[in-house]
Motif scaffolding. Sequence first.
Motif, PDB file in Angstrom:
ATOM      1  N   GLN A   1      14.661 -70.998 -23.763  1.00  0.00           N
ATOM      2  CA  GLN A   1      15.180 -69.719 -24.246  1.00  0.00           C
ATOM      3  C   GLN A   1      14.079 -68.959 -24.959  1.00  0.00           C
ATOM      4  OE1 GLN A   1      18.531 -69.284 -23.719  1.00  0.00           O
ATOM      5  NE2 GLN A   1      18.859 -67.280 -24.690  1.00  0.00           N
ATOM      6  N   LEU A   2      13.946 -67.712 -24.613  1.00  0.00           N
ATOM      7  CA  LEU A   2      12.925 -66.860 -25.221  1.00  0.00           C
ATOM      8  C   LEU A   2      13.629 -65.700 -25.897  1.00  0.00           C
ATOM      9  CD1 LEU A   2       9.743 -66.893 -25.116  1.00  0.00           C
ATOM     10  CD2 LEU A   2       9.951 -65.094 -23.402  1.00  0.00           C
ATOM     11  N   GLN A   3      13.303 -65.459 -27.139  1.00  0.00           N
ATOM     12  CA  GLN A   3      13.835 -64.289 -27.839  1.00  0.00           C
ATOM     13  C   GLN A   3      12.739 -63.259 -28.022  1.00  0.00           C
ATOM     14  OE1 GLN A   3      15.584 -65.970 -31.417  1.00  0.00           O
ATOM     15  NE2 GLN A   3      17.584 -66.077 -30.429  1.00  0.00           N
ATOM     16  N   LEU A   4      13.091 -62.009 -27.777  1.00  0.00           N
ATOM     17  CA  LEU A   4      12.136 -60.920 -27.863  1.00  0.00           C
ATOM     18  C   LEU A   4      12.580 -59.932 -28.931  1.00  0.00           C
ATOM     19  CD1 LEU A   4      11.741 -60.255 -24.036  1.00  0.00           C
ATOM     20  CD2 LEU A   4      10.284 -61.666 -25.483  1.00  0.00           C
ATOM     21  N   VAL A   5      11.644 -59.482 -29.730  1.00  0.00           N
ATOM     22  CA  VAL A   5      11.943 -58.508 -30.776  1.00  0.00           C
ATOM     23  C   VAL A   5      10.956 -57.354 -30.671  1.00  0.00           C
ATOM     24  CG1 VAL A   5      12.139 -58.083 -33.241  1.00  0.00           C
ATOM     25  CG2 VAL A   5      12.852 -60.293 -32.297  1.00  0.00           C
ATOM     26  N   GLU A   6      11.492 -56.157 -30.447  1.00  0.00           N
ATOM     27  CA  GLU A   6      10.654 -54.966 -30.400  1.00  0.00           C
ATOM     28  C   GLU A   6      10.530 -54.356 -31.799  1.00  0.00           C
ATOM     29  OE1 GLU A   6      13.347 -54.785 -26.633  1.00  0.00           O
ATOM     30  OE2 GLU A   6      13.556 -55.208 -28.772  1.00  0.00           O
ATOM     31  N   SER A   7       9.421 -53.710 -32.029  1.00  0.00           N
ATOM     32  CA  SER A   7       9.213 -52.978 -33.270  1.00  0.00           C
ATOM     33  C   SER A   7       8.210 -51.861 -33.005  1.00  0.00           C
ATOM     34  CB  SER A   7       8.696 -53.911 -34.376  1.00  0.00           C
ATOM     35  OG  SER A   7       7.453 -54.476 -34.005  1.00  0.00           O
ATOM     36  N   GLY A   8       8.118 -50.966 -33.984  1.00  0.00           N
ATOM     37  CA  GLY A   8       7.136 -49.896 -33.890  1.00  0.00           C
ATOM     38  C   GLY A   8       7.687 -48.542 -33.518  1.00  0.00           C
ATOM     39  N   GLY A   9       8.986 -48.481 -33.222  1.00  0.00           N
ATOM     40  CA  GLY A   9       9.576 -47.191 -32.899  1.00  0.00           C
ATOM     41  C   GLY A   9       9.723 -46.330 -34.138  1.00  0.00           C
ATOM     42  N   GLY A  10      10.128 -45.089 -33.903  1.00  0.00           N
ATOM     43  CA  GLY A  10      10.330 -44.177 -35.025  1.00  0.00           C
ATOM     44  C   GLY A  10      10.313 -42.743 -34.574  1.00  0.00           C
ATOM     45  N   LEU A  11      10.193 -41.860 -35.537  1.00  0.00           N
ATOM     46  CA  LEU A  11      10.152 -40.422 -35.288  1.00  0.00           C
ATOM     47  C   LEU A  11       8.693 -39.965 -35.273  1.00  0.00           C
ATOM     48  CD1 LEU A  11      11.517 -37.621 -35.060  1.00  0.00           C
ATOM     49  CD2 LEU A  11      11.552 -37.577 -37.571  1.00  0.00           C
ATOM     50  N   VAL A  12       8.326 -39.243 -34.239  1.00  0.00           N
ATOM     51  CA  VAL A  12       6.947 -38.762 -34.125  1.00  0.00           C
ATOM     52  C   VAL A  12       6.981 -37.345 -33.575  1.00  0.00           C
ATOM     53  CG1 VAL A  12       6.667 -39.756 -31.809  1.00  0.00           C
ATOM     54  CG2 VAL A  12       4.651 -39.340 -33.233  1.00  0.00           C
ATOM     55  N   GLN A  13       6.016 -36.550 -33.969  1.00  0.00           N
ATOM     56  CA  GLN A  13       5.933 -35.177 -33.482  1.00  0.00           C
ATOM     57  C   GLN A  13       5.358 -35.150 -32.067  1.00  0.00           C
ATOM     58  OE1 GLN A  13       3.702 -32.887 -36.335  1.00  0.00           O
ATOM     59  NE2 GLN A  13       5.509 -32.579 -37.627  1.00  0.00           N
ATOM     60  N   PRO A  14       5.697 -34.124 -31.310  1.00  0.00           N
ATOM     61  CA  PRO A  14       5.090 -33.988 -29.975  1.00  0.00           C
ATOM     62  C   PRO A  14       3.561 -34.004 -30.069  1.00  0.00           C
ATOM     63  CG  PRO A  14       6.907 -32.467 -30.212  1.00  0.00           C
ATOM     64  CD  PRO A  14       6.713 -33.094 -31.566  1.00  0.00           C
ATOM     65  N   GLY A  15       2.954 -34.729 -29.150  1.00  0.00           N
ATOM     66  CA  GLY A  15       1.511 -34.895 -29.160  1.00  0.00           C
ATOM     67  C   GLY A  15       1.039 -36.098 -29.943  1.00  0.00           C
ATOM     68  N   GLY A  16       1.949 -36.709 -30.670  1.00  0.00           N
ATOM     69  CA  GLY A  16       1.590 -37.863 -31.483  1.00  0.00           C
ATOM     70  C   GLY A  16       1.548 -39.158 -30.679  1.00  0.00           C
ATOM     71  N   SER A  17       1.308 -40.253 -31.391  1.00  0.00           N
ATOM     72  CA  SER A  17       1.165 -41.562 -30.757  1.00  0.00           C
ATOM     73  C   SER A  17       1.988 -42.606 -31.502  1.00  0.00           C
ATOM     74  CB  SER A  17      -0.304 -42.006 -30.757  1.00  0.00           C
ATOM     75  OG  SER A  17      -1.109 -41.118 -30.021  1.00  0.00           O
ATOM     76  N   LEU A  18       2.378 -43.618 -30.767  1.00  0.00           N
ATOM     77  CA  LEU A  18       3.038 -44.782 -31.336  1.00  0.00           C
ATOM     78  C   LEU A  18       2.582 -46.017 -30.570  1.00  0.00           C
ATOM     79  CD1 LEU A  18       6.824 -43.809 -31.782  1.00  0.00           C
ATOM     80  CD2 LEU A  18       5.191 -44.291 -33.618  1.00  0.00           C
ATOM     81  N   THR A  19       2.599 -47.142 -31.256  1.00  0.00           N
ATOM     82  CA  THR A  19       2.369 -48.415 -30.588  1.00  0.00           C
ATOM     83  C   THR A  19       3.582 -49.311 -30.812  1.00  0.00           C
ATOM     84  OG1 THR A  19      -0.036 -48.301 -30.834  1.00  0.00           O
ATOM     85  CG2 THR A  19       0.925 -50.461 -30.405  1.00  0.00           C
ATOM     86  N   LEU A  20       4.217 -49.673 -29.730  1.00  0.00           N
ATOM     87  CA  LEU A  20       5.351 -50.594 -29.793  1.00  0.00           C
ATOM     88  C   LEU A  20       4.859 -52.023 -29.625  1.00  0.00           C
ATOM     89  CD1 LEU A  20       7.953 -48.710 -27.562  1.00  0.00           C
ATOM     90  CD2 LEU A  20       7.454 -48.410 -29.991  1.00  0.00           C
ATOM     91  N   SER A  21       5.538 -52.928 -30.296  1.00  0.00           N
ATOM     92  CA  SER A  21       5.231 -54.351 -30.171  1.00  0.00           C
ATOM     93  C   SER A  21       6.456 -55.093 -29.656  1.00  0.00           C
ATOM     94  CB  SER A  21       4.812 -54.932 -31.522  1.00  0.00           C
ATOM     95  OG  SER A  21       3.662 -54.301 -32.015  1.00  0.00           O
ATOM     96  N   CYS A  22       6.195 -56.116 -28.875  1.00  0.00           N
ATOM     97  CA  CYS A  22       7.243 -56.999 -28.365  1.00  0.00           C
ATOM     98  C   CYS A  22       6.809 -58.420 -28.706  1.00  0.00           C
ATOM     99  CB  CYS A  22       7.410 -56.812 -26.864  1.00  0.00           C
ATOM    100  SG  CYS A  22       8.534 -57.985 -26.065  1.00  0.00           S
TER     101      CYS A  22
END
Length: 122
Positions: A1-22
């Motif tokens: 069994q593998l459990q996955l947890v995402e993080s790194g989302g949020g509110l960002v302005q157009p043109g901005g950047s985000l890095t999501l983690s799994c």
Amino acid sequence: QLQLVESGGGLVQPGGSLTLSCAASGSALDYAIGWFRQAPGKEREDISCISTNGDRIYYADSLKGRFTISRNNAENTVYLRMNVLKPEDTAVYYCAARRNYYCGHSFTYDYWGQGTQVTVSS
């Protein structure tokens, strides 16, 4: 069994950047990892996928050049770097694991995370 947890989302302005983690609860060495997203009222969309050792990578055509997937097997974590974000990128982003070297269709993935919300808005 593998459990996955995402993080790194949020509110960002157009043109901005985000890095999501799994982050995987155990060893993900034998799993291809994919990223998907689903916006309200829309079907789930394949975004990107990376093979077990990272040498095969897939991107949706519409996202090439803006999104970058990578993985750190020592940390059992897969990342999705998203640049030049647009309002249409707003969605819940999910990662999923498939016990196979290769990426595949979304219905072939065995384990899914709970998702992380990304909102692109000014």
